[in-house]
Scaffold this motif. Sequence first.
Motif, PDB file in Angstrom:
ATOM      1  N   GLY A  13      -9.022   8.511 -26.539  1.00 21.63           N
ATOM      2  CA  GLY A  13     -10.302   9.161 -26.307  1.00 21.63           C
ATOM      3  C   GLY A  13     -10.461   9.617 -24.871  1.00 21.63           C
ATOM      4  O   GLY A  13     -10.965  10.711 -24.590  1.00 21.63           O
ATOM      5  N   HIS A  14     -10.033   8.782 -23.945  1.00 20.28           N
ATOM      6  CA  HIS A  14     -10.133   9.114 -22.523  1.00 20.28           C
ATOM      7  C   HIS A  14      -9.271  10.327 -22.185  1.00 20.28           C
ATOM      8  O   HIS A  14      -9.701  11.228 -21.441  1.00 20.28           O
ATOM      9  CB  HIS A  14      -9.704   7.912 -21.681  1.00 20.28           C
ATOM     10  CG  HIS A  14      -9.851   8.118 -20.216  1.00 20.28           C
ATOM     11  ND1 HIS A  14     -11.022   7.834 -19.533  1.00 20.28           N
ATOM     12  CD2 HIS A  14      -8.989   8.597 -19.281  1.00 20.28           C
ATOM     13  CE1 HIS A  14     -10.864   8.115 -18.253  1.00 20.28           C
ATOM     14  NE2 HIS A  14      -9.641   8.583 -18.070  1.00 20.28           N
ATOM     15  N   ILE A  15      -8.070  10.370 -22.728  1.00 25.01           N
ATOM     16  CA  ILE A  15      -7.163  11.482 -22.455  1.00 25.01           C
ATOM     17  C   ILE A  15      -7.770  12.798 -22.928  1.00 25.01           C
ATOM     18  O   ILE A  15      -7.768  13.801 -22.204  1.00 25.01           O
ATOM     19  CB  ILE A  15      -5.799  11.220 -23.123  1.00 25.01           C
ATOM     20  CG1 ILE A  15      -5.061  10.100 -22.375  1.00 25.01           C
ATOM     21  CG2 ILE A  15      -4.949  12.492 -23.168  1.00 25.01           C
ATOM     22  CD1 ILE A  15      -3.849   9.571 -23.116  1.00 25.01           C
ATOM     23  N   LEU A  43     -13.067   4.149 -17.932  1.00 27.49           N
ATOM     24  CA  LEU A  43     -12.426   4.479 -19.207  1.00 27.49           C
ATOM     25  C   LEU A  43     -13.501   5.009 -20.148  1.00 27.49           C
ATOM     26  O   LEU A  43     -14.566   4.398 -20.297  1.00 27.49           O
ATOM     27  CB  LEU A  43     -11.776   3.242 -19.825  1.00 27.49           C
ATOM     28  CG  LEU A  43     -11.084   3.480 -21.177  1.00 27.49           C
ATOM     29  CD1 LEU A  43      -9.866   4.371 -21.004  1.00 27.49           C
ATOM     30  CD2 LEU A  43     -10.685   2.157 -21.820  1.00 27.49           C
ATOM     31  N   VAL A  44     -13.227   6.148 -20.770  1.00 24.02           N
ATOM     32  CA  VAL A  44     -14.156   6.750 -21.729  1.00 24.02           C
ATOM     33  C   VAL A  44     -13.594   6.567 -23.132  1.00 24.02           C
ATOM     34  O   VAL A  44     -12.482   7.006 -23.426  1.00 24.02           O
ATOM     35  CB  VAL A  44     -14.376   8.247 -21.430  1.00 24.02           C
ATOM     36  CG1 VAL A  44     -15.325   8.865 -22.461  1.00 24.02           C
ATOM     37  CG2 VAL A  44     -14.934   8.429 -20.017  1.00 24.02           C
ATOM     38  N   GLY A  45     -14.340   5.896 -23.979  1.00 23.52           N
ATOM     39  CA  GLY A  45     -13.939   5.686 -25.359  1.00 23.52           C
ATOM     40  C   GLY A  45     -14.408   6.815 -26.253  1.00 23.52           C
ATOM     41  O   GLY A  45     -15.094   7.748 -25.819  1.00 23.52           O
ATOM     42  N   THR A  96     -13.855   3.328 -33.791  1.00 19.67           N
ATOM     43  CA  THR A  96     -14.176   3.738 -32.425  1.00 19.67           C
ATOM     44  C   THR A  96     -13.088   3.263 -31.451  1.00 19.67           C
ATOM     45  O   THR A  96     -13.307   2.415 -30.586  1.00 19.67           O
ATOM     46  CB  THR A  96     -15.555   3.193 -31.997  1.00 19.67           C
ATOM     47  OG1 THR A  96     -15.557   1.761 -32.056  1.00 19.67           O
ATOM     48  CG2 THR A  96     -16.636   3.731 -32.899  1.00 19.67           C
ATOM     49  N   THR A  97     -11.914   3.851 -31.599  1.00 23.67           N
ATOM     50  CA  THR A  97     -10.738   3.433 -30.847  1.00 23.67           C
ATOM     51  C   THR A  97     -11.007   3.433 -29.344  1.00 23.67           C
ATOM     52  O   THR A  97     -11.469   4.425 -28.789  1.00 23.67           O
ATOM     53  CB  THR A  97      -9.558   4.360 -31.141  1.00 23.67           C
ATOM     54  OG1 THR A  97      -9.270   4.291 -32.533  1.00 23.67           O
ATOM     55  CG2 THR A  97      -8.328   3.957 -30.344  1.00 23.67           C
ATOM     56  N   THR A 111      -6.339  -2.078 -30.888  1.00 25.53           N
ATOM     57  CA  THR A 111      -6.906  -0.881 -30.278  1.00 25.53           C
ATOM     58  C   THR A 111      -8.428  -0.928 -30.177  1.00 25.53           C
ATOM     59  O   THR A 111      -9.035  -0.034 -29.592  1.00 25.53           O
ATOM     60  CB  THR A 111      -6.514   0.370 -31.074  1.00 25.53           C
ATOM     61  OG1 THR A 111      -6.977   0.239 -32.417  1.00 25.53           O
ATOM     62  CG2 THR A 111      -5.003   0.568 -31.072  1.00 25.53           C
ATOM     63  N   GLY A 112      -9.048  -1.956 -30.755  1.00 29.51           N
ATOM     64  CA  GLY A 112     -10.508  -2.014 -30.739  1.00 29.51           C
ATOM     65  C   GLY A 112     -11.131  -0.943 -31.614  1.00 29.51           C
ATOM     66  O   GLY A 112     -12.247  -0.494 -31.346  1.00 29.51           O
TER      67      GLY A 112
END
Length: 418
Positions: free
Chosen positions: A98-100, A127-129, A161-162, A206-207
């Motif tokens: 998600g961040h990428i 970090l942006v999820g 919501t990785t 990965t959450g």
Amino acid sequence: MAASTTLSAPPSVRFSRRFDGLDLAIDELSAELTDTTRERERDRVLLHEPVRRLLGAGFGALRVPVEHGGLGGSLEDLFERLIHLAAIDPNLAHVFRGHIGFVDGLVIDGNRAWADAWLARSASGILVGNAQSERSDTAEVAAVVEPTADGLRLSGTKYYTTGSIYSDWILLTARLGDDRVNVVADASHPGVSSVDDWDGFGQPLTGSGTTVFTSVPIETADVISWSDEDDGAGEYVAAVFQLTLLAVQAGIAAAALRDTVAFVRPRRRIFGFAGEALPRHDALVQQVVGRVSSAADAASRLVLSAARELDTLRTREDKSAAYREAALGVFRVQQILPRIVLDATTELFEVGGASAVGLGYGLDRHWRNARTLASHNPARQRERSIGEYELNGTFATWGREHTPTGAAAASAATAPGA
């Protein structure tokens, strides 16, 4: 003269360009984590500490331009390291998906004031999820942003919501009145709760579970309006998101090769034969390892080639055509790479008979993780769409364009009763 039994270690990773602090952190994580991924997956040990170490070393800022405080790396620089991280632990690499996508969206964004602010934040080590999906019978988004006397408030529930459980901020879709918007929410707010309830058989760390938003304050500037203007930017970001999944699968193939070699080398007898017969000298075992090696090498080459093409296309003047060409190239790779990785992670068991399926070796995790990643997006649908493009010139839209103007938020915030 007897053949020597001295075996050289696999060559260490050499990146095409060095970022010393970040690469040192990756090397240290490789030494600490590579041999423990199996146990951490089994015991559900989340990756908070490794994620923070990577952020502190600049991984989240690798694509942020130097003028915004980042490392100014290319997509090739990023994906080289992502493949290596995935070979260490595919869960760890996947956390950053998600961040990428978010950061690369900022890099090409036309709203410079908004993008510049978030690039600077990204350079600081956040970090942006990502939290897009909802469980419903239709594609309607139930999460809402509502104007209140105290400003905009977000409420809703998202699934898959990785990375969000590790994140400082979360990008998600919601409804604002009659409009569909993206919003960026503060993950540290008490109204945000991420739960590790992902129940897939692969990628367990990965959450990728449930995130609930309850009356979370949202800045007007951080409401991103969807646009019907088709400039193709969404296609480029969709391509980056997809290439991230492919890079993680390439890393899984590299890990599968490493673990297959480690399984074979010390063995002193081959299946089906009495007495001592070293498997590493057996032609059939060598053939299997050769196939796994070729798959791992080809997967990495495909990802890095696509990354270089994305970098080149992004600088072309005709942005709309370039972005669509970029997406088409990545989605062609999507038809090939997962297949060769899944084949390799299945075939590797042929090197050891029944002993290769022992839980202690954990060789099954490579297939489980690769299969889980390959299930994320509709490869078959895209395969058909690629064929339609070749035959009829019709280009399917796989990403949705957006313009981060905050216009919808500003309009709603000033509406009667707001």
